[in-house]
Design a protein around this motif. Structure first.
Motif, PDB file in Angstrom:
ATOM      1  N   TYR A  80      66.451  37.565  37.592  1.00  0.00           N
ATOM      2  CA  TYR A  80      65.024  37.280  37.457  1.00  0.00           C
ATOM      3  C   TYR A  80      64.723  36.241  36.383  1.00  0.00           C
ATOM      4  CZ  TYR A  80      64.224  41.305  40.470  1.00  0.00           C
ATOM      5  OH  TYR A  80      64.208  42.168  41.541  1.00  0.00           O
ATOM      6  N   ARG A 105      57.198  38.614  34.723  1.00  0.00           N
ATOM      7  CA  ARG A 105      57.952  39.461  35.644  1.00  0.00           C
ATOM      8  C   ARG A 105      58.411  38.660  36.838  1.00  0.00           C
ATOM      9  NH1 ARG A 105      57.905  44.804  34.315  1.00  0.00           N
ATOM     10  NH2 ARG A 105      56.354  45.418  32.774  1.00  0.00           N
ATOM     11  N   GLY A 106      59.545  39.204  37.583  1.00  0.00           N
ATOM     12  CA  GLY A 106      60.114  40.516  37.385  1.00  0.00           C
ATOM     13  C   GLY A 106      61.273  40.581  36.391  1.00  0.00           C
ATOM     14  N   TYR A 107      61.693  41.817  36.145  1.00  0.00           N
ATOM     15  CA  TYR A 107      62.809  42.112  35.266  1.00  0.00           C
ATOM     16  C   TYR A 107      63.893  42.850  36.042  1.00  0.00           C
ATOM     17  CZ  TYR A 107      59.064  41.565  31.768  1.00  0.00           C
ATOM     18  OH  TYR A 107      58.001  41.113  31.024  1.00  0.00           O
ATOM     19  N   TYR A 113      65.808  45.906  35.960  1.00  0.00           N
ATOM     20  CA  TYR A 113      65.621  47.159  35.242  1.00  0.00           C
ATOM     21  C   TYR A 113      66.923  47.608  34.568  1.00  0.00           C
ATOM     22  CZ  TYR A 113      64.237  51.875  34.049  1.00  0.00           C
ATOM     23  OH  TYR A 113      63.964  53.018  33.348  1.00  0.00           O
ATOM     24  N   ASP A 146      61.313  49.649  30.344  1.00  0.00           N
ATOM     25  CA  ASP A 146      60.536  48.497  30.814  1.00  0.00           C
ATOM     26  C   ASP A 146      60.252  47.553  29.646  1.00  0.00           C
ATOM     27  OD1 ASP A 146      59.294  46.986  32.753  1.00  0.00           O
ATOM     28  OD2 ASP A 146      57.457  48.186  32.821  1.00  0.00           O
ATOM     29  N   TYR A 192      61.641  43.634  28.948  1.00  0.00           N
ATOM     30  CA  TYR A 192      60.709  42.583  28.500  1.00  0.00           C
ATOM     31  C   TYR A 192      61.242  41.903  27.237  1.00  0.00           C
ATOM     32  CZ  TYR A 192      56.549  41.451  25.554  1.00  0.00           C
ATOM     33  OH  TYR A 192      55.633  40.901  24.678  1.00  0.00           O
ATOM     34  N   ASP A 244      50.231  43.150  37.205  1.00  0.00           N
ATOM     35  CA  ASP A 244      51.521  42.900  37.848  1.00  0.00           C
ATOM     36  C   ASP A 244      52.258  44.208  38.140  1.00  0.00           C
ATOM     37  OD1 ASP A 244      50.886  40.284  37.438  1.00  0.00           O
ATOM     38  OD2 ASP A 244      52.391  39.904  35.897  1.00  0.00           O
ATOM     39  N   SER A 293      55.123  46.844  38.213  1.00  0.00           N
ATOM     40  CA  SER A 293      56.114  47.132  37.169  1.00  0.00           C
ATOM     41  C   SER A 293      56.444  48.621  37.175  1.00  0.00           C
ATOM     42  CB  SER A 293      55.566  46.754  35.792  1.00  0.00           C
ATOM     43  OG  SER A 293      54.484  47.600  35.414  1.00  0.00           O
TER      44      SER A 293
END
Length: 539
Positions: free
Chosen positions: A160, A194-196, A198, A228, A232, A406, A408
């Motif tokens: 990402y 985002r996105g990440y 996880y 989360d 970030y 967004d 998440s």
């Protein structure tokens, strides 16, 4: 003997001429200008005391330059926030550009365009003004940030994170820039948008949930939401590495002393109740500035309220250009050059004791493509907010996925907690309908949890802030104050138009920034109670 001396002088003269041609010197002493922009990063830098984000490059700029403790964007969404930087005007002074995903009005020149007209070489890499389209009056494409330098790529740490080699593309720009002219460049990271991936913060960043010491009280505190935040953090640190390489490039090329460097973020983190909102953590952004040649002292902390609208006037003044002859619309912001050149910390210019904030239409998803208009003022540690259409949903309609928030793991956690009959207070804080007025003491309540607007003891300060805010907005020609706020909502969208109507008739319009599970299967009231099932015809 005399001939030998004359020959030596002639030889030296020829050497000087040769060197001047091979290694031309910058005869224009105006500063270079470099803006490095995070995408959706809040005050989560170690220079501000973060316990779970480590940003040595940002911290170094703050240590060698200055750190701003009260820097704000006037509008906490990508496009209108960047529009304010480019023009020196608040978003409500920019017509259609008060909104997100629009056609940027051709009449508003940007600081990059003015610098180009006045002898600067300009360019950018990554995300410039976006999302939206920038066209000239004749409909042709208009590059408001200068030519793009995006050819160099790399293998990112996660799928990402962008493949853009921001620091490498900055070097490409320098390699092609004339050495006898100043330049202005914009580095637009797309992280930590985002996105990440996880778990990347824990797995790749070696972070642990207990490193987060001040967890936002408007989300459920659990392993999912904490991870989360760690993901970030990992993306912030990835961009910080590019910043370190960029600063090292400037040092090696002997360009750092006379380069005005600004490192900041367009708005707060991409989490519910932050990005796209107007609370403290939405608009309060990190900002460090370095201009060695102009500064007297390093490591200063500035407490003045400053806004993104102050940046364009700063760049134009630093470049020695008269704003009145630049072709730009009059600036509402004020140059920061005096603050940069001061030897003081703390409050430097007494008149910088407030900032205005607000929003119109951000993401689509409401009936009729309307927005959620807000105006607010920060002053003396207090935040006053006026919500003008409280019958509307702040983050977008539930049945269309709360599109101004967004997708998440944190958003999903809040939504599922309500759906399963758990604590609904988190849902109300993040997605519920609001009162028309809000008042917070952000000095003691930075998460804006205790609304003081209805507290009789705060009636005088509320009235004073409201009066000052409305007076200043009227002076700035805010259409919302003049009874024509609907004109902002009439601005055409580049994409996403009629999303609500198309979704409700079964056309399945695209909304890739949220999860499919974000769409509520039932119509809800303002407290989160189900009213009836959402019935969508099959196509």
């Amino acid at each position: 003997m005399c001939c030998h001396r004359n020959f030596a002088k002639l030889f030296l003269f020829l050497i000087i001429i040769y060197c001047a041609k091979v290694y031309p010197q910058n005869t224009d002493k105006r500063p270079n200008i470099l803006v490095i922009m995070f995408d959706d990063a809040g005050l989560d830098m170690s220079a501000y005391g973060s316990t779970y984000v480590n940003t040595p490059a940002f911290d170094e700029i703050a240590k060698e330059g200055m750190l701003f403790n009260r820097a704000y964007t006037p509008n906490a969404k990508c496009a209108p926030s960047r529009a304010a930087i480019m023009t020196g005007r608040n978003s409500w002074q920019l017509g259609a550009a008060a909104n997100h995903v629009i056609y940027f009005p051709a009449k508003f020149k940007t600081y990059q365009e003015v610098l180009l007209e006045n002898g600067y070489t300009t360019g950018h890499t990554g995300k410039g003004y976006a999302p939206g389209k920038t066209n000239a009056e004749d409909g042709s494409s208009r590059n408001v940030m200068g030519p793009a330098f995006n050819k160099k790529t790399l293998s990112p740490a996660t799928k990402y994170i962008s493949t853009n080699d921001y620091s490498g593309n900055f070097e490409d720009f320098l390699n092609g820039a004339p050495e006898n002219k100043p330049w202005s460049f914009w580095v637009g990271s797309t992280e930590p948008h985002r996105g990440y991936e996880y778990g990347s913060g824990a797995k790749l960043g070696k972070k642990t949930p207990d490193q987060i010491k001040e967890f936002p009280p408007y989300w459920p505190d659990n392993q999912v939401t904490r991870n989360d935040l760690l993901d970030y953090a990992f993306e912030i640190e990835d961009t910080d590495k590019h910043i370190g390489r960029i600063i090292e490039t400037l040092r090696k090329r002997n360009l750092l002393d006379n380069t005005l460097v600004v490192v900041t973020s367009d708005h707060g983190m991409p989490f519910p109740r932050v990005k796209g909102d107007q609370y403290e953590n939405a608009n309060h952004i990190p900002m460090a500035i370095l201009w060695k040649k102009k500064m007297k002292n390093a490591g200063r902390h500035v407490d003045d309220y400053v806004s993104f609208i102050d940046l364009a006037p700063t760049f134009i003044e630093a470049a020695g250009i008269d704003w009145r002859s630049s072709g730009m619309y009059p600036a509402t912001g004020k140059s920061l050059v005096k603050i940069i050149s001061s030897d003081r910390s703390g409050q430097i210019e007494e008149q910088r004791d407030f900032v205005l904030i607000g929003k119109e239409r951000h993401d689509t998803g409401r009936p009729g493509d309307v927005g959620y208009p807000i105006r607010g003022i920060h002053k003396n540690g207090m935040l006053y907010i006026r919500n003008y259409e409280v019958d509307r949903w702040p983050s977008g309609n539930p049945e269309t996925g709360y599109l101004n928030s967004d997708g998440s793991p944190t958003k999903t956690t809040v939504l599922e907690l309500r759906r399963k009959g758990g604590d609904t207070s988190y849902w109300k804080l993040n997605f519920g309908k609001r009162e028309s007025e809000e008042l917070y003491n952000v000095a003691t309540d930075p998460f804006c949890m205790n609304n003081l607007a209805n507290d009789l003891g705060h009636t005088p300060i509320k009235a004073k802030l409201k009066s000052e805010m409305e007076r200043k907005l009227k002076e700035q020609g805010d259409l919302r104050m003049l009874g024509y706020g609907h004109l902002y909502e009439n601005a055409p969208m580049v994409n996403g138009r009629y999303f609500y109507e198309e979704f409700m008739t079964g056309k399945k319009p695209k909304a890739g920034w949220v999860n499919d599970s974000d769409f509520e299967p039932q119509f809800l009231d303002g407290d989160g109670n189900a009213i009836k099932e959402v019935s969508i015809p099959k196509k």
